[in-house]
Design a protein around this motif. Sequence first.
Motif, PDB file in Angstrom:
ATOM      1  N   ARG A  74      43.331  46.374  26.764  1.00  0.00           N
ATOM      2  CA  ARG A  74      42.299  45.671  27.534  1.00  0.00           C
ATOM      3  C   ARG A  74      42.935  44.571  28.367  1.00  0.00           C
ATOM      4  NH1 ARG A  74      38.659  41.345  25.994  1.00  0.00           N
ATOM      5  NH2 ARG A  74      39.530  41.401  23.878  1.00  0.00           N
ATOM      6  N   THR A  75      42.454  44.424  29.598  1.00  0.00           N
ATOM      7  CA  THR A  75      42.962  43.368  30.476  1.00  0.00           C
ATOM      8  C   THR A  75      41.866  42.348  30.748  1.00  0.00           C
ATOM      9  OG1 THR A  75      44.451  44.933  31.580  1.00  0.00           O
ATOM     10  CG2 THR A  75      44.044  42.840  32.689  1.00  0.00           C
ATOM     11  N   THR A  76      42.212  41.077  30.648  1.00  0.00           N
ATOM     12  CA  THR A  76      41.290  39.986  30.969  1.00  0.00           C
ATOM     13  C   THR A  76      41.865  39.188  32.120  1.00  0.00           C
ATOM     14  OG1 THR A  76      40.526  39.822  28.676  1.00  0.00           O
ATOM     15  CG2 THR A  76      40.162  37.902  30.100  1.00  0.00           C
ATOM     16  N   LEU A  77      41.062  39.007  33.165  1.00  0.00           N
ATOM     17  CA  LEU A  77      41.493  38.217  34.321  1.00  0.00           C
ATOM     18  C   LEU A  77      40.967  36.794  34.191  1.00  0.00           C
ATOM     19  CD1 LEU A  77      40.848  40.691  37.299  1.00  0.00           C
ATOM     20  CD2 LEU A  77      42.969  40.322  36.024  1.00  0.00           C
ATOM     21  N   ILE A  78      41.852  35.822  34.350  1.00  0.00           N
ATOM     22  CA  ILE A  78      41.501  34.411  34.325  1.00  0.00           C
ATOM     23  C   ILE A  78      41.565  33.883  35.757  1.00  0.00           C
ATOM     24  CG2 ILE A  78      42.035  32.138  33.385  1.00  0.00           C
ATOM     25  CD1 ILE A  78      41.202  34.170  31.255  1.00  0.00           C
ATOM     26  N   PHE A  79      40.496  33.232  36.204  1.00  0.00           N
ATOM     27  CA  PHE A  79      40.457  32.816  37.606  1.00  0.00           C
ATOM     28  C   PHE A  79      41.535  31.785  37.928  1.00  0.00           C
ATOM     29  CE2 PHE A  79      39.119  29.909  40.999  1.00  0.00           C
ATOM     30  CZ  PHE A  79      39.110  30.828  42.052  1.00  0.00           C
ATOM     31  N   GLU A  80      42.238  32.071  39.022  1.00  0.00           N
ATOM     32  CA  GLU A  80      43.241  31.156  39.572  1.00  0.00           C
ATOM     33  C   GLU A  80      42.979  31.013  41.067  1.00  0.00           C
ATOM     34  OE1 GLU A  80      48.095  30.614  40.041  1.00  0.00           O
ATOM     35  OE2 GLU A  80      47.293  32.552  39.409  1.00  0.00           O
ATOM     36  N   PRO A  81      42.864  29.793  41.590  1.00  0.00           N
ATOM     37  CA  PRO A  81      42.674  29.612  43.034  1.00  0.00           C
ATOM     38  C   PRO A  81      43.837  30.212  43.823  1.00  0.00           C
ATOM     39  CG  PRO A  81      42.211  27.577  41.856  1.00  0.00           C
ATOM     40  CD  PRO A  81      42.829  28.517  40.861  1.00  0.00           C
ATOM     41  N   SER A  82      43.528  30.730  44.987  1.00  0.00           N
ATOM     42  CA  SER A  82      44.539  31.382  45.824  1.00  0.00           C
ATOM     43  C   SER A  82      45.518  30.360  46.411  1.00  0.00           C
ATOM     44  CB  SER A  82      43.862  32.137  46.967  1.00  0.00           C
ATOM     45  OG  SER A  82      42.950  33.086  46.475  1.00  0.00           O
ATOM     46  N   TYR A  83      46.707  30.826  46.705  1.00  0.00           N
ATOM     47  CA  TYR A  83      47.699  30.045  47.446  1.00  0.00           C
ATOM     48  C   TYR A  83      48.449  31.007  48.366  1.00  0.00           C
ATOM     49  CZ  TYR A  83      50.628  31.800  43.600  1.00  0.00           C
ATOM     50  OH  TYR A  83      51.254  32.601  42.686  1.00  0.00           O
ATOM     51  N   HIS A  84      49.072  30.475  49.401  1.00  0.00           N
ATOM     52  CA  HIS A  84      49.708  31.321  50.411  1.00  0.00           C
ATOM     53  C   HIS A  84      51.230  31.299  50.363  1.00  0.00           C
ATOM     54  CE1 HIS A  84      45.780  32.019  52.123  1.00  0.00           C
ATOM     55  NE2 HIS A  84      45.586  30.719  52.252  1.00  0.00           N
ATOM     56  N   LYS A  85      51.798  30.257  49.782  1.00  0.00           N
ATOM     57  CA  LYS A  85      53.252  30.129  49.752  1.00  0.00           C
ATOM     58  C   LYS A  85      53.734  30.031  48.310  1.00  0.00           C
ATOM     59  CE  LYS A  85      53.756  27.827  54.247  1.00  0.00           C
ATOM     60  NZ  LYS A  85      54.282  26.621  54.945  1.00  0.00           N
ATOM     61  N   ASN A  86      54.837  30.749  48.012  1.00  0.00           N
ATOM     62  CA  ASN A  86      55.401  30.680  46.669  1.00  0.00           C
ATOM     63  C   ASN A  86      55.874  29.278  46.329  1.00  0.00           C
ATOM     64  OD1 ASN A  86      54.950  33.395  46.541  1.00  0.00           O
ATOM     65  ND2 ASN A  86      57.099  34.008  46.570  1.00  0.00           N
ATOM     66  N   ILE A  87      56.464  28.627  47.294  1.00  0.00           N
ATOM     67  CA  ILE A  87      56.964  27.275  47.083  1.00  0.00           C
ATOM     68  C   ILE A  87      56.019  26.307  47.776  1.00  0.00           C
ATOM     69  CG2 ILE A  87      58.909  25.709  47.410  1.00  0.00           C
ATOM     70  CD1 ILE A  87      60.679  28.243  47.612  1.00  0.00           C
ATOM     71  N   SER A  88      55.116  25.727  47.002  1.00  0.00           N
ATOM     72  CA  SER A  88      54.135  24.816  47.581  1.00  0.00           C
ATOM     73  C   SER A  88      53.540  23.928  46.503  1.00  0.00           C
ATOM     74  CB  SER A  88      53.006  25.596  48.271  1.00  0.00           C
ATOM     75  OG  SER A  88      52.249  26.325  47.318  1.00  0.00           O
ATOM     76  N   LEU A  89      53.122  22.732  46.903  1.00  0.00           N
ATOM     77  CA  LEU A  89      52.461  21.822  45.976  1.00  0.00           C
ATOM     78  C   LEU A  89      51.120  22.384  45.534  1.00  0.00           C
ATOM     79  CD1 LEU A  89      53.236  18.388  47.685  1.00  0.00           C
ATOM     80  CD2 LEU A  89      54.377  19.425  45.728  1.00  0.00           C
ATOM     81  N   LYS A  90      50.446  23.116  46.430  1.00  0.00           N
ATOM     82  CA  LYS A  90      49.157  23.697  46.078  1.00  0.00           C
ATOM     83  C   LYS A  90      49.301  24.678  44.923  1.00  0.00           C
ATOM     84  CE  LYS A  90      45.200  26.259  47.896  1.00  0.00           C
ATOM     85  NZ  LYS A  90      44.597  26.941  49.072  1.00  0.00           N
TER      86      LYS A  90
END
Length: 408
Positions: free
Chosen positions: A65-81
């Motif tokens: 079984r797979t459970t998805l936990i919400f994570e806000p999107s980001y666009h860059k691998n290396i970023s403060l966001k």
Amino acid sequence: MSDKKKVMIIAHFCDYGQENSNNRFNYLASFLADHGFEVELVTSSFSHRDKMQRIEEKNERRTYRTTLIFEPSYHKNISLKRLFISHHKIAQNLRKYLRQCDCPDILYCAIPSINLSEVASEYAAKHNIPFVIDVQDLWPEAYRLILKNESLYRLATGMMKRRIERVYGSADQIVAVSQTYAQRAKSVNTKCDNPIVVYLGTERFFYDNDVSNYASKYTKPDDEFWVGYCGTLGHSYDLTIVIEAMKLLADRGARNIRLMVIGSGPLEEKYKQKAAEMGIAYTFTGKLPYGQMCKQLSQCDIAVNPIAKGAAQSIINKHADYAIAGLPVINTQECEEYRNLLKYYNCGINCDAGSVEQVAKAIDSFVNDKKLTVVMSQNARKMGAEKFERSKTYGEILKGVQEILGLK
């Protein structure tokens, strides 16, 4: 009620649904389920590789079984966001989920990320269940490539180092993708006497099947010699030295050598421009489905592993792909563990990181010595069979899980 032991795998970065990148934790979840465990794989709602939110599948056809936990999107691998918003928020959401879910018999957690492994460590301690970590990469050591000034690096990553060392120290069992990483975690852990080292690996059956069944996107002419690279085009890799080495050979009269780059990443356009400027023969395929990548890789004569100087990587995915494909490797990676593997199996040529001349000489050796290429190709396949075939190597992880649960 099932009497199966429940394993929860927390892996921030893995596949879901129809995604297929040959991920370690999807394979491990299936592997443990096939050996009698009830398995739940907990991962992010956000695909780090594709940079998009996943659509939940109600009827996912898997043995776990797979459970998805919400994570806000980001666009860059290396970023403060990414580090301070997305990773912080998914950790909060994981903590909420764990408060209301059934407690597993054992918690198995991938590292990185630091945030999720901290939550997992706290949960395992609170509920007095075995905690296993699987070290995939070294954070914050990986940031040395970006923060080159030592004082700045120490200042910026000191807290990260203390946090991850607390997680390392809390583990009842350490699993790692290399001896290098296992030793790093063990250096601050007094609970685990014998870390388990299992390379990322791949599945030869599926590789051979993909090579047989996929049509080639690019057809290799008989008179061309292909130098292959597969993977991310990011800051940890230095494809520039390969391009410059091929230019050097062309200036010396070499012909019909083509650079075949399979993958994408933030530096893709930079490398395309560099290859065009140098006037070498090149093809950038972009990101391909894993099976298509295998097919394209199988047509190459040799492979390059041009890891940048100072990078923290040890044994990585492309090592398995190259070995299973039977490709001799030109390697600039400084990690002694991988350099020693190539030397022991005689299936590649080690060069100094950043040395264009050494890389050019190595390419020239393979181009002009077919016997060398054939012998090292055979040796690479042997290394693949002995060190990277998951059907043979992942039994060590299974054994470790069984032992910590008292099943062996």
